[in-house]
Scaffold this motif. Structure first.
Motif, PDB file in Angstrom:
ATOM      1  N   MET A  28     -24.009  19.342   0.294  1.00 22.04           N
ATOM      2  CA  MET A  28     -23.030  18.267   0.434  1.00 22.04           C
ATOM      3  C   MET A  28     -22.664  17.653  -0.912  1.00 22.04           C
ATOM      4  SD  MET A  28     -24.667  16.202   3.669  1.00 22.04           S
ATOM      5  CE  MET A  28     -24.985  17.024   5.249  1.00 22.04           C
ATOM      6  N   GLN A  29     -21.461  17.120  -0.979  1.00 18.57           N
ATOM      7  CA  GLN A  29     -21.065  16.307  -2.129  1.00 18.57           C
ATOM      8  C   GLN A  29     -21.299  14.846  -1.775  1.00 18.57           C
ATOM      9  OE1 GLN A  29     -17.257  17.136  -3.954  1.00 18.57           O
ATOM     10  NE2 GLN A  29     -16.971  14.995  -4.568  1.00 18.57           N
ATOM     11  N   ALA A  30     -22.006  14.132  -2.648  1.00 23.28           N
ATOM     12  CA  ALA A  30     -22.338  12.733  -2.380  1.00 23.28           C
ATOM     13  C   ALA A  30     -21.094  11.856  -2.378  1.00 23.28           C
ATOM     14  CB  ALA A  30     -23.328  12.230  -3.420  1.00 23.28           C
ATOM     15  N   ARG A  31     -21.021  10.970  -1.385  1.00 20.98           N
ATOM     16  CA  ARG A  31     -19.893  10.043  -1.293  1.00 20.98           C
ATOM     17  C   ARG A  31     -20.341   8.584  -1.301  1.00 20.98           C
ATOM     18  NH1 ARG A  31     -18.478  13.898   2.791  1.00 20.98           N
ATOM     19  NH2 ARG A  31     -16.864  15.334   2.087  1.00 20.98           N
ATOM     20  N   TYR A  48     -21.076   9.225  -8.156  1.00 14.07           N
ATOM     21  CA  TYR A  48     -20.410   9.234  -9.460  1.00 14.07           C
ATOM     22  C   TYR A  48     -20.343  10.635 -10.059  1.00 14.07           C
ATOM     23  CZ  TYR A  48     -21.514   4.192  -9.303  1.00 14.07           C
ATOM     24  OH  TYR A  48     -21.633   2.877  -8.941  1.00 14.07           O
ATOM     25  N   LEU A  49     -21.231  11.511  -9.587  1.00 15.80           N
ATOM     26  CA  LEU A  49     -21.284  12.878 -10.117  1.00 15.80           C
ATOM     27  C   LEU A  49     -20.219  13.788  -9.514  1.00 15.80           C
ATOM     28  CD1 LEU A  49     -25.148  13.465 -10.105  1.00 15.80           C
ATOM     29  CD2 LEU A  49     -23.700  12.867 -12.054  1.00 15.80           C
ATOM     30  N   GLY A  50     -19.624  13.350  -8.426  1.00 16.58           N
ATOM     31  CA  GLY A  50     -18.608  14.179  -7.781  1.00 16.58           C
ATOM     32  C   GLY A  50     -19.182  15.518  -7.345  1.00 16.58           C
ATOM     33  N   GLU A  51     -18.484  16.598  -7.694  1.00 14.82           N
ATOM     34  CA  GLU A  51     -18.913  17.935  -7.275  1.00 14.82           C
ATOM     35  C   GLU A  51     -20.254  18.346  -7.889  1.00 14.82           C
ATOM     36  OE1 GLU A  51     -15.848  20.760  -7.994  1.00 14.82           O
ATOM     37  OE2 GLU A  51     -14.504  19.939  -6.459  1.00 14.82           O
ATOM     38  N   ARG A  52     -20.640  17.701  -8.975  1.00 18.21           N
ATOM     39  CA  ARG A  52     -21.925  18.038  -9.595  1.00 18.21           C
ATOM     40  C   ARG A  52     -23.118  17.617  -8.739  1.00 18.21           C
ATOM     41  NH1 ARG A  52     -22.248  15.260 -14.989  1.00 18.21           N
ATOM     42  NH2 ARG A  52     -20.717  13.837 -14.073  1.00 18.21           N
ATOM     43  N   SER A  53     -22.865  16.787  -7.736  1.00 17.73           N
ATOM     44  CA  SER A  53     -23.957  16.411  -6.830  1.00 17.73           C
ATOM     45  C   SER A  53     -24.279  17.522  -5.830  1.00 17.73           C
ATOM     46  CB  SER A  53     -23.604  15.124  -6.079  1.00 17.73           C
ATOM     47  OG  SER A  53     -22.482  15.324  -5.225  1.00 17.73           O
ATOM     48  N   ILE A  54     -23.371  18.485  -5.687  1.00 19.49           N
ATOM     49  CA  ILE A  54     -23.612  19.619  -4.793  1.00 19.49           C
ATOM     50  C   ILE A  54     -24.721  20.489  -5.383  1.00 19.49           C
ATOM     51  CG2 ILE A  54     -22.598  21.683  -3.753  1.00 19.49           C
ATOM     52  CD1 ILE A  54     -19.862  20.249  -3.904  1.00 19.49           C
ATOM     53  N   GLY A  55     -25.609  20.947  -4.516  1.00 17.88           N
ATOM     54  CA  GLY A  55     -26.705  21.790  -4.966  1.00 17.88           C
ATOM     55  C   GLY A  55     -28.013  21.040  -5.162  1.00 17.88           C
TER      56      GLY A  55
END
Length: 210
Positions: free
Chosen positions: A171-174, A180-187
């Protein structure tokens, strides 16, 4: 029935679990957050363990309220208000009870999670602790509808929460700092969802007494 003594044993066990998993949770939080989640949870539940002997002979609602107030005052970051609210709201359902049926336990946990949602405004897929709690509640609802006994019902809830935790990796954090990391939160596995799953060590307390 879930007894008052089992509730106390659960909360004492949580103090041990968060001591053992402090560095693991801190590592998860270092990837996408402030890096203090493990330390905060360990400190908070250590304080809870200190307070429990003074309320262990009281009703479940008072035990849970004391737990929530202690977490509010001793846990930093977003976790203190969220977990504090969880236990304070859960305490309202358990007020005056010396034991809980599966239905009452389900209602208690559901009320606690609704408190988290009201405070954090989380929605499914936001990569929060609720992504562990919602599957757990669904498993409890299914168990209750199927007439399943308390121990296997809690085991199913814990298993469902673990799957929810694993699902947060993609998931991407919302919400929160991780957003704040956007897509970098995925993984990355969500630390809040992980600590919520660890709270369901209640299943092991009940299994041990079965």
């Amino acid at each position: 029935m879930l007894t008052r003594e089992q509730i106390v044993a659960w909360l004492m066990a949580c103090a041990e679990v968060f001591q053992q998993e402090r560095d693991f949770l801190t590592g998860l939080d270092s990837d996408i957050g402030d890096g203090d989640h493990g330390i905060n949870m360990q400190r908070g539940f250590a304080k809870v363990a200190e307070k429990l002997p003074s309320v262990a002979d009281q009703a479940i609602g008072q035990i849970l309220k004391t737990t929530g107030m202690t977490l509010l005052s001793s846990v930093g970051g977003a976790s203190g208000p969220l977990y504090g609210t969880f236990f304070i709201r859960a305490a309202q359902v358990a007020d005056g009870h010396q034991s809980l049926t599966l239905s009452e336990l389900h209602a208690m946990l559901r009320e606690g999670v609704e408190g988290i949602v009201a405070r954090g405004r989380a929605e499914p897929g936001d990569k929060t602790m609720c992504d562990a709690w919602w599957p757990a509640l669904a498993a409890l609802a299914d168990a209750e509808a199927g007439g399943v006994a308390l121990a296997p019902a809690l085991a199913a809830a814990r298993s469902a929460a673990e799957k929810g935790v694993q699902a947060t990796i993609g998931m991407q954090a919302r919400k929160g700092r991780a957003s704040y990391l956007g897509e970098r939160s995925i993984g990355h596995q969500d630390p809040g969802a992980t600590s919520s799953w660890l709270l369901l060590t209640l299943a092991r307390i009940v299994e041990g007494a079965a």
